[in-house]
Scaffold this motif. Structure first.
Motif, PDB file in Angstrom:
ATOM      1  N   ARG A 242       0.824  11.241   2.130  1.00 42.51           N
ATOM      2  CA  ARG A 242       0.487  12.525   2.765  1.00 42.51           C
ATOM      3  C   ARG A 242      -0.960  12.879   2.438  1.00 42.51           C
ATOM      4  O   ARG A 242      -1.301  13.187   1.302  1.00 42.51           O
ATOM      5  CB  ARG A 242       1.422  13.623   2.265  1.00 42.51           C
ATOM      6  CG  ARG A 242       2.871  13.479   2.728  1.00 42.51           C
ATOM      7  CD  ARG A 242       3.627  14.775   2.469  1.00 42.51           C
ATOM      8  NE  ARG A 242       3.059  15.866   3.254  1.00 42.51           N
ATOM      9  CZ  ARG A 242       3.183  17.154   2.933  1.00 42.51           C
ATOM     10  NH1 ARG A 242       3.843  17.488   1.832  1.00 42.51           N
ATOM     11  NH2 ARG A 242       2.646  18.090   3.687  1.00 42.51           N
ATOM     12  N   ASP A 243      -1.810  12.848   3.456  1.00 42.94           N
ATOM     13  CA  ASP A 243      -3.235  13.127   3.260  1.00 42.94           C
ATOM     14  C   ASP A 243      -3.534  14.624   3.240  1.00 42.94           C
ATOM     15  O   ASP A 243      -4.497  15.064   2.614  1.00 42.94           O
ATOM     16  CB  ASP A 243      -4.061  12.488   4.377  1.00 42.94           C
ATOM     17  CG  ASP A 243      -4.052  10.974   4.323  1.00 42.94           C
ATOM     18  OD1 ASP A 243      -3.655  10.409   3.286  1.00 42.94           O
ATOM     19  OD2 ASP A 243      -4.447  10.358   5.339  1.00 42.94           O
ATOM     20  N   THR A 244      -2.750  15.395   4.007  1.00 42.42           N
ATOM     21  CA  THR A 244      -3.047  16.819   4.183  1.00 42.42           C
ATOM     22  C   THR A 244      -1.784  17.651   3.971  1.00 42.42           C
ATOM     23  O   THR A 244      -0.697  17.110   3.772  1.00 42.42           O
ATOM     24  CB  THR A 244      -3.580  17.106   5.600  1.00 42.42           C
ATOM     25  OG1 THR A 244      -2.492  17.006   6.535  1.00 42.42           O
ATOM     26  CG2 THR A 244      -4.678  16.128   6.004  1.00 42.42           C
ATOM     27  N   VAL A 245      -1.943  18.958   4.058  1.00 44.22           N
ATOM     28  CA  VAL A 245      -0.791  19.861   3.919  1.00 44.22           C
ATOM     29  C   VAL A 245      -0.122  20.126   5.268  1.00 44.22           C
ATOM     30  O   VAL A 245       0.816  20.930   5.340  1.00 44.22           O
ATOM     31  CB  VAL A 245      -1.218  21.203   3.283  1.00 44.22           C
ATOM     32  CG1 VAL A 245      -1.780  20.965   1.887  1.00 44.22           C
ATOM     33  CG2 VAL A 245      -2.239  21.937   4.164  1.00 44.22           C
ATOM     34  N   LEU A 246      -0.583  19.480   6.333  1.00 43.08           N
ATOM     35  CA  LEU A 246       0.016  19.694   7.650  1.00 43.08           C
ATOM     36  C   LEU A 246       1.443  19.155   7.701  1.00 43.08           C
ATOM     37  O   LEU A 246       1.770  18.153   7.067  1.00 43.08           O
ATOM     38  CB  LEU A 246      -0.818  19.001   8.732  1.00 43.08           C
ATOM     39  CG  LEU A 246      -2.221  19.541   8.983  1.00 43.08           C
ATOM     40  CD1 LEU A 246      -2.887  18.769  10.115  1.00 43.08           C
ATOM     41  CD2 LEU A 246      -2.200  21.032   9.295  1.00 43.08           C
TER      42      LEU A 246
ATOM     43  N   CYS B  22       0.866  -1.186   0.000  1.00 40.41           N
ATOM     44  CA  CYS B  22       0.000   0.000   0.000  1.00 40.41           C
ATOM     45  C   CYS B  22       0.899   1.232   0.000  1.00 40.41           C
ATOM     46  O   CYS B  22       1.641   1.449   0.961  1.00 40.41           O
ATOM     47  CB  CYS B  22      -0.924   0.013   1.209  1.00 40.41           C
ATOM     48  SG  CYS B  22      -1.841   1.567   1.388  1.00 40.41           S
ATOM     49  N   ASN B  23       0.811   2.027  -1.063  1.00 42.54           N
ATOM     50  CA  ASN B  23       1.648   3.227  -1.150  1.00 42.54           C
ATOM     51  C   ASN B  23       1.310   4.263  -0.092  1.00 42.54           C
ATOM     52  O   ASN B  23       2.164   5.066   0.287  1.00 42.54           O
ATOM     53  CB  ASN B  23       1.500   3.863  -2.534  1.00 42.54           C
ATOM     54  CG  ASN B  23       2.240   3.091  -3.610  1.00 42.54           C
ATOM     55  OD1 ASN B  23       3.322   2.572  -3.366  1.00 42.54           O
ATOM     56  ND2 ASN B  23       1.652   3.024  -4.798  1.00 42.54           N
ATOM     57  N   LYS B  24       0.085   4.277   0.366  1.00 46.04           N
ATOM     58  CA  LYS B  24      -0.303   5.253   1.392  1.00 46.04           C
ATOM     59  C   LYS B  24       0.298   4.887   2.743  1.00 46.04           C
ATOM     60  O   LYS B  24       0.701   5.747   3.509  1.00 46.04           O
ATOM     61  CB  LYS B  24      -1.835   5.340   1.491  1.00 46.04           C
ATOM     62  CG  LYS B  24      -2.318   6.422   2.448  1.00 46.04           C
ATOM     63  CD  LYS B  24      -3.828   6.524   2.468  1.00 46.04           C
ATOM     64  CE  LYS B  24      -4.368   7.256   1.269  1.00 46.04           C
ATOM     65  NZ  LYS B  24      -3.981   8.679   1.236  1.00 46.04           N
ATOM     66  N   ARG B  25       0.362   3.601   3.024  1.00 48.13           N
ATOM     67  CA  ARG B  25       0.931   3.130   4.295  1.00 48.13           C
ATOM     68  C   ARG B  25       2.441   2.994   4.211  1.00 48.13           C
ATOM     69  O   ARG B  25       3.164   3.329   5.157  1.00 48.13           O
ATOM     70  CB  ARG B  25       0.282   1.797   4.681  1.00 48.13           C
ATOM     71  CG  ARG B  25       0.864   1.122   5.888  1.00 48.13           C
ATOM     72  CD  ARG B  25       0.019  -0.060   6.376  1.00 48.13           C
ATOM     73  NE  ARG B  25      -0.653  -0.772   5.341  1.00 48.13           N
ATOM     74  CZ  ARG B  25      -0.070  -1.666   4.508  1.00 48.13           C
ATOM     75  NH1 ARG B  25       1.221  -1.921   4.627  1.00 48.13           N
ATOM     76  NH2 ARG B  25      -0.772  -2.291   3.588  1.00 48.13           N
ATOM     77  N   GLU B  26       2.939   2.478   3.071  1.00 47.71           N
ATOM     78  CA  GLU B  26       4.371   2.260   2.886  1.00 47.71           C
ATOM     79  C   GLU B  26       4.761   2.757   1.494  1.00 47.71           C
ATOM     80  O   GLU B  26       4.624   2.015   0.509  1.00 47.71           O
ATOM     81  CB  GLU B  26       4.707   0.777   3.045  1.00 47.71           C
ATOM     82  CG  GLU B  26       6.198   0.485   3.001  1.00 47.71           C
ATOM     83  CD  GLU B  26       6.490  -1.006   3.197  1.00 47.71           C
ATOM     84  OE1 GLU B  26       5.554  -1.740   3.567  1.00 47.71           O
ATOM     85  OE2 GLU B  26       7.631  -1.408   2.974  1.00 47.71           O
TER      86      GLU B  26
END
Length: 328
Positions: free
Chosen positions: A202-206, A129-133
């Motif tokens: 990265r889900d957000t700009v934080l 999973c690219n979002k997790r790893e």
């Protein structure tokens, strides 16, 4: 589960400093999503900085007529707040459509904004999973993709954003207030989330150490004519296949203005700017509602199993706008 250090913050500035001092530290609010991820092995932070006791649990009236929602306000309390029910009913409806009563009693505004995708491959640490790893691959592409994105996806990730509350807030032009080491800044919610692109992790700009302290809702008189409609596989405790948050300002049968956002179709709450532009100045008819939906969904790209989302999103938007036009 990996062992971790724990610190209870006593003020917002101290919480930010504590996380910034440790690159392996994260904030802990109510923990309704974070604790699940700890159990599943999705994340393994070295330190949790607990911000659940900070005095950020109030809903206050702003001088310009807007409303400020503290990041620690519980979802159930926000849904029941008189100002939210009367002036922003689509936000109250979205909150009540999310999770379960037990979770809404615990979950907070800030945590709700930061909850992560429920893509089954993201939550299964045994598969790529690219979002997790990052760089490991996307198991959803070519896999089970019925619940996945039809807008804004990339060849690295096709996951969808899970929050109902964030969809309504996106439609209401909400602004997120964030505290960091250099002070407080404001981020419009439409710019808060990222599409996956090449960095779906990265889900957000934080940045690391950024703490959400509040969300501001601008004054919008006609938002009292608004609602939230959610289509899901079962009546409760299920994430949206498609959802719509909408508010319309109609006079003499003509749409003067509109706010529309979709959920369940992209990696972020999808603000339907094209549909809104199409509606302004046109008669409030079902034909124009359908044309607005078609305009917004023209760039939709379904996967093998989720082509149904395009007509579903179109029909849900038309039904929602028809309901609002008849309610006036």
């Amino acid at each position: 589960m990996r062992e971790f250090a724990y610190e209870r913050a006593t003020d917002a500035g101290g919480a930010v400093a504590a996380v910034l001092a440790d690159p392996d530290a994260v904030f802990l609010g109510a923990g309704t999503n974070l604790v699940d991820h700890l159990k599943l092995g999705i994340i393994a932070p070295g330190k949790l900085v607990d911000v659940s006791g900070l005095p950020l649990d109030q809903v206050t009236q702003l001088p310009d007529g807007g409303v400020r929602i503290g990041s620690a306000v519980r979802n159930a309390d926000l849904a029941a707040h008189p100002a939210i029910r009367a002036r922003y009913p689509m936000l109250s409806a979205a909150l009540l459509a999310g999770a379960s009563a037990q979770l809404r009693n615990l979950a907070t505004t800030g945590g709700n904004l930061l909850q992560r995708t429920r893509c089954p491959y993201f939550q299964d640490s045994t598969v790529p999973c690219n979002k997790r790893e990052p760089g490991s691959g996307c198991s959803a592409i070519g896999g089970f993709d019925r619940d996945h994105a039809i807008l804004g996806a990339s060849d690295r990730c096709i996951a969808t954003h899970p929050s109902d509350m964030a969809v309504a807030m996106t439609g209401l032009d909400a602004v997120v207030r964030v505290l960091s080491a250099v002070g407080e800044r404001q981020i419009p919610l439409v710019d808060f989330y990222r599409l996956p692109g090449d960095t779906p992790d990265r889900d957000t700009v934080l940045d690391h150490g950024d703490l959400i302290t509040a969300v501001d809702l601008p004054a919008l008189e006609w938002a009292s004519t608004s609602t939230y409609r959610k289509v899901r596989d079962r009546a409760s405790f299920a994430f949206a296949l498609v959802s719509v948050a909408a508010a319309v300002d109609i006079a003499d049968g003509v749409v003067r203005d509109a706010r529309i956002a979709f959920g369940g179709v992209a990696a972020k709450p999808w603000r339907a700017f094209a549909a809104e532009a199409h509606l302004r100045g046109r008669a409030a008819t079902e034909e124009n509602f359908a044309a607005a939906a078609d305009t917004e969904l023209a760039d939709a790209r379904p996967r093998r199993q989720n082509g149904f989302k395009i007509p579903l999103a179109r029909n849900v938007l038309v039904a929602t706008l028809r309901e609002l036009s008849e309610a006036r």
